[in-house]
Every structure is written in structure tokens, then in C-alpha cells.
Design a protein around this motif. Structure first.
Motif, PDB file in Angstrom:
ATOM      1  N   GLY A  79      12.361  54.366 -23.879  1.00  0.00           N
ATOM      2  CA  GLY A  79      11.926  53.036 -23.079  1.00  0.00           C
ATOM      3  C   GLY A  79      13.202  52.083 -22.642  1.00  0.00           C
ATOM      4  N   LYS A  80      14.266  52.266 -23.549  1.00  0.00           N
ATOM      5  CA  LYS A  80      15.213  51.213 -23.323  1.00  0.00           C
ATOM      6  C   LYS A  80      16.541  52.068 -22.271  1.00  0.00           C
ATOM      7  CE  LYS A  80      15.079  48.211 -27.570  1.00  0.00           C
ATOM      8  NZ  LYS A  80      14.806  47.104 -26.416  1.00  0.00           N
ATOM      9  N   PHE A  81      16.522  53.327 -22.327  1.00  0.00           N
ATOM     10  CA  PHE A  81      17.285  53.950 -21.973  1.00  0.00           C
ATOM     11  C   PHE A  81      16.945  54.176 -20.293  1.00  0.00           C
ATOM     12  CE2 PHE A  81      19.850  56.564 -25.010  1.00  0.00           C
ATOM     13  CZ  PHE A  81      20.955  55.837 -24.481  1.00  0.00           C
ATOM     14  N   VAL A  82      15.616  54.085 -19.970  1.00  0.00           N
ATOM     15  CA  VAL A  82      15.097  54.054 -18.652  1.00  0.00           C
ATOM     16  C   VAL A  82      15.782  52.917 -17.894  1.00  0.00           C
ATOM     17  CG1 VAL A  82      13.045  53.542 -17.260  1.00  0.00           C
ATOM     18  CG2 VAL A  82      13.073  55.170 -18.941  1.00  0.00           C
ATOM     19  N   LYS A  83      15.660  51.683 -18.477  1.00  0.00           N
ATOM     20  CA  LYS A  83      16.177  50.290 -17.985  1.00  0.00           C
ATOM     21  C   LYS A  83      17.707  50.690 -17.738  1.00  0.00           C
ATOM     22  CE  LYS A  83      12.909  47.309 -20.273  1.00  0.00           C
ATOM     23  NZ  LYS A  83      12.640  46.388 -21.122  1.00  0.00           N
ATOM     24  N   THR A  87      18.118  44.819 -22.222  1.00  0.00           N
ATOM     25  CA  THR A  87      16.947  45.525 -22.075  1.00  0.00           C
ATOM     26  C   THR A  87      15.678  44.960 -22.774  1.00  0.00           C
ATOM     27  OG1 THR A  87      17.218  46.777 -24.528  1.00  0.00           O
ATOM     28  CG2 THR A  87      18.180  47.640 -22.243  1.00  0.00           C
ATOM     29  N   HIS A  88      16.014  43.585 -23.202  1.00  0.00           N
ATOM     30  CA  HIS A  88      14.655  42.847 -23.757  1.00  0.00           C
ATOM     31  C   HIS A  88      13.705  42.478 -22.503  1.00  0.00           C
ATOM     32  CE1 HIS A  88      12.009  39.968 -25.646  1.00  0.00           C
ATOM     33  NE2 HIS A  88      12.644  40.158 -26.860  1.00  0.00           N
ATOM     34  N   ALA A 138      14.175  41.850 -18.215  1.00  0.00           N
ATOM     35  CA  ALA A 138      13.867  42.660 -17.422  1.00  0.00           C
ATOM     36  C   ALA A 138      12.740  43.791 -17.802  1.00  0.00           C
ATOM     37  CB  ALA A 138      14.901  43.372 -16.496  1.00  0.00           C
ATOM     38  N   ASP A 139      11.772  44.304 -17.113  1.00  0.00           N
ATOM     39  CA  ASP A 139      10.970  45.088 -17.543  1.00  0.00           C
ATOM     40  C   ASP A 139      10.484  46.041 -16.272  1.00  0.00           C
ATOM     41  OD1 ASP A 139       9.228  47.003 -18.859  1.00  0.00           O
ATOM     42  OD2 ASP A 139       7.876  45.526 -19.532  1.00  0.00           O
ATOM     43  N   ALA A 140      11.209  46.764 -15.793  1.00  0.00           N
ATOM     44  CA  ALA A 140      10.872  47.776 -14.745  1.00  0.00           C
ATOM     45  C   ALA A 140      10.850  48.964 -15.317  1.00  0.00           C
ATOM     46  CB  ALA A 140      11.837  47.584 -13.674  1.00  0.00           C
ATOM     47  N   ARG A 141      10.476  49.408 -16.403  1.00  0.00           N
ATOM     48  CA  ARG A 141      10.429  50.857 -17.116  1.00  0.00           C
ATOM     49  C   ARG A 141       9.508  51.710 -16.330  1.00  0.00           C
ATOM     50  NH1 ARG A 141       7.983  49.414 -22.577  1.00  0.00           N
ATOM     51  NH2 ARG A 141       6.856  47.948 -21.173  1.00  0.00           N
ATOM     52  N   MET A 142       8.344  51.432 -15.873  1.00  0.00           N
ATOM     53  CA  MET A 142       7.465  52.430 -15.301  1.00  0.00           C
ATOM     54  C   MET A 142       7.921  52.466 -13.935  1.00  0.00           C
ATOM     55  SD  MET A 142       5.826  53.174 -17.686  1.00  0.00           S
ATOM     56  CE  MET A 142       5.399  52.632 -19.257  1.00  0.00           C
ATOM     57  N   ASP A 189       0.803  53.643 -14.274  1.00  0.00           N
ATOM     58  CA  ASP A 189      -0.177  52.872 -14.859  1.00  0.00           C
ATOM     59  C   ASP A 189      -0.110  52.976 -16.380  1.00  0.00           C
ATOM     60  OD1 ASP A 189      -1.173  52.082 -12.400  1.00  0.00           O
ATOM     61  OD2 ASP A 189      -2.637  53.853 -12.485  1.00  0.00           O
ATOM     62  N   SER A 190       0.822  53.780 -17.041  1.00  0.00           N
ATOM     63  CA  SER A 190       0.923  53.638 -18.424  1.00  0.00           C
ATOM     64  C   SER A 190       1.255  52.497 -19.151  1.00  0.00           C
ATOM     65  CB  SER A 190       2.116  54.686 -18.712  1.00  0.00           C
ATOM     66  OG  SER A 190       1.854  56.033 -18.329  1.00  0.00           O
ATOM     67  N   ASN A 191       0.775  52.324 -20.419  1.00  0.00           N
ATOM     68  CA  ASN A 191       1.196  51.116 -21.058  1.00  0.00           C
ATOM     69  C   ASN A 191       2.472  51.103 -21.585  1.00  0.00           C
ATOM     70  OD1 ASN A 191       0.382  48.588 -22.238  1.00  0.00           O
ATOM     71  ND2 ASN A 191      -0.277  49.734 -23.960  1.00  0.00           N
TER      72      ASN A 191
END
Length: 372
Positions: A266-270, A278-279, A283-287, A309-311
Motif C-alpha cells: 500500500g505504501k510502496f504503490v504511492k 504516504t499518509h 495523498a491517497d492514489a493507491r488504486m 474498486d477495491s477497498n
């Protein structure tokens, strides 16, 4: 608790997690039922996953005919979260068999969506607190009698409105959380300064022939993986939390030549997308990033929609058939970190290792294990 981080000569006191509170309350309740302590006991000692033994105040002990209830107040330390001061209650009763049942009561949420570390329909008691609760019951009861343990948070439903629980699919209350058992003060400046000191100390202690190598770990998952498989590197590791850019800036300042970087997807994707704090509030563009990269490796369109669409990224993993995407993300994160260092006028070699929730390797940069 006597545990601190330091900033500009000021002590900031650490606290303890809801999982620690629930376990401490349960320990007291079982000891009362076993008649090993009295109702006027004021403190309980508890060893937490971080390896430290905490002395925790007992707020209230209530003894009934068939059960005991114990209340511990959540202590978030000098920089508390929304659960600071909340009552965490354990209601314990013995069983005629040897089963240990642990479940959430009022104010503990129920899981309703995929992708969380707890199955749908279960109480939101995360794996580490659940393990802590089971361990304390098994240790004290020595397989001689069973027990029902109900964890409740009287104001949990109200507190949950101040969290992201509903968005994540946790309904009706808060989660019982914690991976180390200890809450570090959330003042970013003091926290980051403590991490910088830790990095400098690590370089001084572990510098082998002045190679100036650092090990960055996102959190407890990476720390446990290294402790099990590469204990010398784990001792060298600095848990950097969300502060990727800040810690690479310090690596440049301290003339680090190489960084091994270990942590969860989850953090490495960012980081692979160029996000260096990565908080989720930053920013939260993981998906979006994960979906774009799975497209690049030829993932099926129908799977892309499920990923998007994943949580959580843990849920998204189930829909990924082209698993080479994880190596791609590791390589991109490596490149982004190296580019960040070059902007500071420094050349630092970075190698990355991405782990699953089960602490298994998902992906890595090409040369991660070279000389590791």
C-alpha cells in the motif's frame, strides 16, 4: 508509561494502543476470576509486541456472580488520537469447556468490506490484538478451562464518526488496533527529528568499512520479516513510517551510499507514483497507481475494474493475475527514490522489497538481495 521520544530537548510521552488496553483489561479480569488479585488492584503489568513491559493503570474492576468486567482508559501519550481517554472494557466469564472465544461488544465495529485484515462479519479486532488476547488467556488458564472475552468501548460508536472506519467498511464502532502495543506521539516534527537521530545512530553503529548503508522499513510488517529472516539487517533498520522524502533527505545529508527499503504494498504503490509522504491525509492514489501499472503489464480489463474498486491493496491483490506488476512497482519506487536523491545533488543506490500482509515477498527491485 515511561517511554518517550525527544524533540529539541523536550520529552514527549508515548502511549499505548487500544489492543494493549483490551489485553490488559482481560488479564486483570482473568486474574480476578482466578482469585489471584483483589478488586482494589491499581496497576497491571503487560508485555507488548514491541518487547517492552508496560505498567498500566486500572480504571475500574467490577465483580459479578458469573463474570468480571475491567475498564482501562486508553492513553495516547502527549499527542493523542481520537480514542485518547476512551474506556476500553473487557467482560470475562469462564466456560465449562477449554475454548477461548473473543469478540467485540458495544462500540467495537463490525467488518463489512473485503480487504481488511479481519474477515467480513467479524468484530474489528485486528490480528495483533487478537493474538495478544489469546496469548494472555492461554498463559493464565494453562489449557485448564475455557473463557468468553467480550471487548467493548462504551463511546466507540460516537468516536468512530471521527475516523475513516465507515469508509473502510467498519460499521458501528472503532477498531481494536496496534502492531507494537505502543503509540508514538504523532507530532510530525518531533517524530521526524527522532527518526533522523535514529538513522545517524544506526549509521555509526552498523557502518561496515564505511559503506554507509541504511535500511528503511515502513512499519512492523517489514520489521518482523527482517527479524525472522535477516536479524542483523533488522537491527540496522529504521522504521520511517510515512516520512519517505524526509528520510531520504536525511540519507543525503548523512552521506549514505545505499538504502535497502522494505515494506508493504500500500505504501510502496504511492512511492512508485512519486508520493513521498504516504499518509492518506496527504495523498491517497493507491488504486489509481496500482490500476495503471497493472494495465501496463497486460492485466484483463475486468480485473482492472475490480482493482480500481477495491477497498484496500490487500483486496486488490486477489484480482491481479499478472503478478509481474509487483516487480515493476518495486523498480519504479527504486527509481523515484534515486531521482529524489539526485535532486539533492547526491547519488544513492536504492533497492526495494515489497511484502504482503502475510510478510511474504510480492516484488523486489532487480538487485535487492545482492550483498544483503
Amino acid at each position: 508509561m515511561e517511554n518517550y521520544v525527544y524533540f529539541q530537548g523536550k520529552k514527549l510521552r508515548c502511549g499505548y494502543t487500544t489492543g494493549t488496553c483490551a489485553t490488559a483489561a482481560t488479564k486483570v479480569a482473568i486474574l480476578v476470576l482466578l482469585k489471584k488479585i483483589k478488586k482494589d488492584e491499581k496497576f497491571v503489568k503487560l508485555k507488548v509486541p514491541a518487547g517492552e513491559t508496560l505498567t498500566i493503570p486500572i480504571e475500574k474492576i467490577e465483580i459479578y456472580k458469573n463474570f468480571t468486567k475491567v475498564t482501562i482508559l486508553k492513553d495516547g501519550g502527549d499527542d493523542p488520537d481520537v480514542t485518547h481517554g476512551a474506556e476500553i472494557v473487557s467482560k470475562v466469564s469462564f466456560r465449562n469447556d477449554k475454548k477461548i472465544n473473543i469478540f467485540g461488544g458495544i462500540g467495537v465495529g463490525k467488518v463489512t468490506k473485503e480487504g481488511l485484515p479481519v474477515k467480513i462479519g467479524k468484530s474489528a479486532i485486528n490480528p495483533t490484538p487478537m493474538k495478544m488476547l489469546k496469548n494472555v488467556a492461554e498463559t493464565l488458564l494453562a489449557d485448564k478451562i475455557g473463557v468468553d472475552i467480550e471487548i467493548s468501548v462504551p463511546k466507540g460508536k460516537e468516536l468512530a464518526k471521527k475516523t475513516l472506519n465507515e469508509k473502510l467498511g467498519i460499521i458501528g464502532g472503532i477498531s481494536i488496533l496496534g502492531t507494537t502495543g505502543i503509540v508514538r506521539p504523532m507530532s510530525e516534527e518531533s517524530w521526524k527529528s527522532s527518526l533522523a537521530i535514529e538513522l545517524k545512530q544506526s549509521l555509526e553503529i552498523n557502518d561496515r568499512e564505511k559503506e554507509r548503508t541504511a535500511v528503511f522499513i515502513f512499519g512492523n510488517r517489514g520489521k518482523l520479516y527482517l527479524a525472522k529472516n535477516y536479524p542483523k539487517r533488522e537491527k540496522q533498520g529504521v522504521v520511517i513510517s510515512n516520512f519517505v522524502g524526509y528520510m531520504f533527505d536525511r540519507a543525503c545529508e548523512y552521506d549514505v551510499q545505499k538504502v535497502y527499503f522494505v515494506g508493504e504494498l500500500g505504501k510502496f504503490v504511492k512511492v512508485a507514483g512519486g508520493i513521498f509522504h504516504t499518509h492518506s491525509r496527504v495523498a491517497d492514489a493507491r488504486m489509481e497507481i496500482l490500476t495503471a501499472n497493472t494495465l501496463l503489464v497486460g492485466e484483463k480489463i475486468e480485473n482492472l475494474k475490480k482493482i480500481m474498486d477495491s477497498n484496500t491493496t490487500e483486496e486488490a491483490i486477489k484480482y491481479i493475475e499478472k503478478t509481474q506488476v509487483f516487480d515493476l512497482l518495486a523498480q519504479k519506487a527504486k527509481i523515484k527514490c534515486e531521482e529524489h536523491c539526485r535532486k539533492n545533488g547526491k547519488k544513492i543506490e536504492v533497492e526495494t522489497l515489497i511484502l504482503s500482509a502475510e510478510k511474504k515477498i510480492l516484488g523486489k527491485s532487480e538487485n535487492f538481495f545482492e550483498n544483503f
